[in-house]
Design a protein around this motif. Structure first.
Motif, PDB file in Angstrom:
ATOM      1  N   ASP A   1       0.793  -1.300  -0.104  1.00  0.00           N
ATOM      2  CA  ASP A   1      -0.173  -0.070  -0.117  1.00  0.00           C
ATOM      3  C   ASP A   1       1.042   1.196   0.037  1.00  0.00           C
ATOM      4  OD1 ASP A   1      -2.304  -1.351  -0.115  1.00  0.00           O
ATOM      5  OD2 ASP A   1      -2.720  -1.613   2.082  1.00  0.00           O
ATOM      6  N   GLU A   2       0.348   2.089  -0.668  1.00  0.00           N
ATOM      7  CA  GLU A   2       1.088   3.701  -0.937  1.00  0.00           C
ATOM      8  C   GLU A   2       2.594   3.469  -1.655  1.00  0.00           C
ATOM      9  OE1 GLU A   2       0.611   6.319   2.271  1.00  0.00           O
ATOM     10  OE2 GLU A   2      -0.239   4.969   3.642  1.00  0.00           O
TER      11      GLU A   2
ATOM     12  N   VAL B   1       5.734   7.840  -7.172  1.00  0.00           N
ATOM     13  CA  VAL B   1       5.408   8.928  -8.255  1.00  0.00           C
ATOM     14  C   VAL B   1       6.199  10.386  -7.496  1.00  0.00           C
ATOM     15  CG1 VAL B   1       3.549  10.518  -8.834  1.00  0.00           C
ATOM     16  CG2 VAL B   1       3.436   8.148  -9.038  1.00  0.00           C
ATOM     17  N   VAL B   2       6.159  10.655  -6.173  1.00  0.00           N
ATOM     18  CA  VAL B   2       6.748  11.855  -5.407  1.00  0.00           C
ATOM     19  C   VAL B   2       8.012  11.421  -5.681  1.00  0.00           C
ATOM     20  CG1 VAL B   2       7.046  12.986  -3.259  1.00  0.00           C
ATOM     21  CG2 VAL B   2       4.838  11.980  -3.682  1.00  0.00           C
TER      22      VAL B   2
ATOM     23  N   GLY C   1      -6.706  -1.365 -10.592  1.00  0.00           N
ATOM     24  CA  GLY C   1      -6.888   0.121 -10.448  1.00  0.00           C
ATOM     25  C   GLY C   1      -6.264   0.764  -9.227  1.00  0.00           C
ATOM     26  N   ARG C   2      -5.801   0.114  -8.204  1.00  0.00           N
ATOM     27  CA  ARG C   2      -5.413   0.526  -7.073  1.00  0.00           C
ATOM     28  C   ARG C   2      -3.878   1.577  -7.248  1.00  0.00           C
ATOM     29  NH1 ARG C   2      -1.015  -0.629  -3.945  1.00  0.00           N
ATOM     30  NH2 ARG C   2      -0.728  -2.710  -4.920  1.00  0.00           N
ATOM     31  N   ALA C   3      -2.977   1.064  -8.347  1.00  0.00           N
ATOM     32  CA  ALA C   3      -2.038   1.881  -8.518  1.00  0.00           C
ATOM     33  C   ALA C   3      -2.436   3.317  -9.098  1.00  0.00           C
ATOM     34  CB  ALA C   3      -0.970   1.016  -9.332  1.00  0.00           C
ATOM     35  N   LEU C   4      -3.377   3.315 -10.090  1.00  0.00           N
ATOM     36  CA  LEU C   4      -3.644   4.382 -10.643  1.00  0.00           C
ATOM     37  C   LEU C   4      -4.431   5.565  -9.761  1.00  0.00           C
ATOM     38  CD1 LEU C   4      -5.481   3.046 -14.088  1.00  0.00           C
ATOM     39  CD2 LEU C   4      -3.161   3.571 -13.371  1.00  0.00           C
ATOM     40  N   LYS C   5      -5.134   4.755  -8.646  1.00  0.00           N
ATOM     41  CA  LYS C   5      -5.740   5.757  -7.726  1.00  0.00           C
ATOM     42  C   LYS C   5      -4.551   6.247  -6.863  1.00  0.00           C
ATOM     43  CE  LYS C   5     -10.043   3.226  -7.253  1.00  0.00           C
ATOM     44  NZ  LYS C   5     -10.900   2.516  -6.170  1.00  0.00           N
TER      45      LYS C   5
ATOM     46  N   SER D   1      -3.443  10.299  -6.306  1.00  0.00           N
ATOM     47  CA  SER D   1      -3.367  10.790  -5.005  1.00  0.00           C
ATOM     48  C   SER D   1      -2.283  11.671  -4.819  1.00  0.00           C
ATOM     49  CB  SER D   1      -3.742   9.997  -3.819  1.00  0.00           C
ATOM     50  OG  SER D   1      -2.309   8.944  -3.774  1.00  0.00           O
ATOM     51  N   ALA D   2      -1.053  11.272  -5.644  1.00  0.00           N
ATOM     52  CA  ALA D   2       0.196  11.934  -5.484  1.00  0.00           C
ATOM     53  C   ALA D   2       0.158  13.517  -6.081  1.00  0.00           C
ATOM     54  CB  ALA D   2       1.434  11.198  -5.918  1.00  0.00           C
TER      55      ALA D   2
END
Length: 362
Positions: free
Chosen positions: A71-72, A78-79, A97-101, A105-106
């Protein structure tokens, strides 16, 4: 980094010439008749650049969401890629789709990263901010002003009992974090792009490492102020009032920390080693006093009103501990100012630059 050694040649009566490495001319596309620019740096180095500036190749990175089970992880990747100068981040998700969400969020955590393409199982993020578009010192002042305001709001709120003001601190922390991350990206790109370094107002590449540490110290003040705001809100929400002596004590400590922060930041900007020296010693003593008082203050309330008193006492101790940590960070900022002051050209009257052949024998 490639290093070349060439022998200077005398042309005519007074002109010295040197041949340029073929590898360099091929890399930048320079040839006979082209213009080059030459810059003399403060340390005496001569930098030669092709006058025909070419846009650097875009840095493109791909994140495969299927390989990121934790998770995260995608959000943090991305950051991290943003900080390390990536221009395009291609996030691919073969799962649910978890990775896209997480990638989306980043976007709220950084400035200037936006969605360029989006489709089934894929999202492409692109940086739309020119890394050289904002002056480093203007961003530094903005980050300092923001974190200073956070620190001041917390100090005045716990003394005045104004809980409503503390809600602003969390919003200010989010903005401070975004400015900090933009500055980290800017400094990293400046480390390999001299054009960006010059445009953001850094006169010598040797400053980059120190500046990277300094902006982290400014961000740390913001993070610790946000924690102190939570402690202040918990203390004020307990329904127990501070005694007059403790009100005066906490108010004085809060003002002293704020004064130290002001002085440390000014010493860094102005390369003032004398001011930095005073702050380094003062912050060490202030942090010691805060930690000592943190141990004592809770004992004056702990047995008065049952469970609310426990919350109140713990929150006060945590508040003073956070102020002590802020004092430690300010001391680090003053140390960075000291280091900044002795780089070329030194501003301290205690430091003198002399040529190596003028060093007196011992």
């Amino acid at each position: 980094m490639d290093v070349y050694v060439r022998r200077l040649q005398l042309v005519g009566h007074s002109t010295l010439t040197v041949s340029l490495p073929r590898e360099w001319s091929e890399r930048v596309g320079a040839g006979q008749g082209d213009l080059v620019s030459m810059e003399i740096l403060a340390d005496g180095s001569l930098v030669i650049r092709s006058a025909m500036w070419k846009r650097p190749r875009e840095i493109v990175r791909t994140i495969r969401g299927g390989a990121c089970a934790e998770d995260e992880l995608v959000r943090r990747l991305v950051v991290a890629l943003y900080l390390m100068g990536a221009d395009v981040i291609d996030v691919q998700d073969e799962g649910h789709g978890r990775a896209l969400k997480e990638a989306k969020s980043a976007l709220s955590l950084v400035n200037g990263l936006d969605i360029a393409e989006e489709g089934p199982g894929r999202i492409v993020l692109r940086s739309i901010v020119d890394p050289g578009g904002a002056h480093f010192w203007e961003l530094s002042k903005r980050l300092y002003d923001l974190t200073r305001s956070m620190l001041e709001i917390v100090g005045t709120s716990i003394v005045s009992g104004n809980v409503a003001q503390l809600a602003r601190v969390r919003e200010m922390e989010n903005e401070a974090d975004r400015i900090y991350r933009l500055m980290v990206r800017q400094l990293f790109i400046a480390s390999y792009r001299p054009d960006v370094q010059r445009r953001i107002g850094i006169e010598d590449p040797r400053y980059l490492v120190g500046h990277r540490m300094t902006v982290k110290f400014l961000e740390d003040v913001g993070d610790l102020s946000a924690r102190a705001a939570e402690d202040a809100a918990a203390a004020l929400g307990s329904g127990i009032a501070l005694g007059d002596r403790d009100l005066g004590l906490i108010g004085r400590f809060s003002r002293e920390v704020l004064t130290c922060y002001d002085s440390a930041f000014r010493s860094w900007v102005s390369k003032d080693s004398s001011r930095a020296n005073v702050i380094m010693s003062g912050c060490r003593q202030l942090a010691h006093n805060l930690r000592r008082e943190a141990l004592d203050i809770g004992s004056r309330y702990i047995g008065q009103h049952g469970k609310p008193a426990i919350v109140f006492a713990f929150s006060l101790k945590s508040y003073l501990d956070n102020l002590a940590q802020i004092s430690d960070v300010i001391g680090n900022l003053a140390e960075a100012a000291m280091n900044h002051s002795v780089l070329e050209p030194p501003r301290s009257g205690c430091v003198q630059r002399i040529a190596s052949n003028q060093i007196p024998a011992i």
